[in-house]
Design an enzyme around this catalytic site. Sequence first.
Site, mmCIF file in Angstrom:
data_model
loop_
_atom_site.group_PDB
_atom_site.id
_atom_site.type_symbol
_atom_site.label_atom_id
_atom_site.label_comp_id
_atom_site.label_asym_id
_atom_site.label_seq_id
_atom_site.Cartn_x
_atom_site.Cartn_y
_atom_site.Cartn_z
ATOM 1 N N LYS A 96 0.880 -1.170 0.000
ATOM 2 C CA LYS A 96 0.000 0.000 0.000
ATOM 3 C C LYS A 96 0.916 1.217 0.000
ATOM 4 O O LYS A 96 1.537 1.536 1.021
ATOM 5 C CB LYS A 96 -0.903 -0.013 1.236
ATOM 6 N N ALA A 184 -9.503 5.550 3.385
ATOM 7 C CA ALA A 184 -9.366 6.653 4.349
ATOM 8 C C ALA A 184 -10.564 7.599 4.374
ATOM 9 O O ALA A 184 -11.207 7.838 3.356
ATOM 10 C CB ALA A 184 -8.112 7.483 4.087
ATOM 11 N N ASN A 206 -9.776 2.094 9.066
ATOM 12 C CA ASN A 206 -9.103 1.708 10.302
ATOM 13 C C ASN A 206 -9.681 2.448 11.512
ATOM 14 O O ASN A 206 -10.327 1.882 12.381
ATOM 15 C CB ASN A 206 -7.601 1.972 10.162
#
Lengths: 257, 64
Positions: A96, A184, A206
Amino acid sequence: MRKSFYGVELPNPLMLGTAQYPSPAILEEAFRASGAGVATVSLRREGAGGTGQTFWKMIEDLGVHVLPNTAGCHTVKEAVTTAHMAREVFDTKWIKLELIGHTDSLQPDVFQLVEAARILSEDGFEVFPYTTEDLIVGERLLDAGCEVLMPWGAPIGSGRGLNNPYALRAMRAEFPDVPLVVDAGIGLPSHAAAAMELGFDAVLLNTAVARAGDPVQMAQAMMSAIEAGKAGFDADPIEARDMAEASTPVIGKAFLT
Amino acid sequence: MKIVINGETRNVAATDLAAVLDECGFSGRVATSVNEDFVPATLRGARTLTDGDRVEVVAPMQGG
């Protein structure tokens, strides 16, 4: 149709980060309860007690695909070196690729991103570039060898959701055959569902899970939302319209006036 | 010999990277760089260190 990521078919469209959980046990439970098929990880200086080894054992036991990142890198050289280290440690070609260009927004430096993506792709890496929603940058990344694009929904950790749905929709239309991941900025399950309703192939998140009051429940909620969003897209939704259109038939209505 | 390992200056007796890792107690899944250049595990034994070299030793860690 479910797209593959460099030939790998994921069990579901949730990619989940491993940082910021209240405890390793809660992290593990969030993965098991949600069924997320990909875990993002990083590399940091090894401590005296070999803390990295304990963490790795836990991730290994989850049996998920591991996607190492180059988080915190600001130069091509730094990102490329980190990618090489990650390939050795995690024994995967997946990377990533994050190249941060702006301190406050953590916005990707897309110029360096394209350069690093080319170097790594030529070296056999399978690059997942963390990018903006810019179509031309997307094209350049594909030219550089990327087979996946990961535009941001909003700045990392902001929880704002999809800042620019128009641009993400345009990206989907421009690159119909490329696996696209919103990476994100997701804060709520509805944000994740919205990404999937746009036709995206996966969502990477996350903070929204790890920092929730109940990360395990939130991980499950994210998975449910992602699956609902995907099913909604696959079901070919109606076009929005400005004015009402009666759903109950007019024909046959009793004449009562 | 004085080297900087993970930002900390240390005196080490060993002279190659593999031996320095042993001496400093690093094991398991780690990756290394010397003076900001990646050194693969297979080449650590051949990588001689000199005074002032900067060594980074990284391991798996949580990430998003």
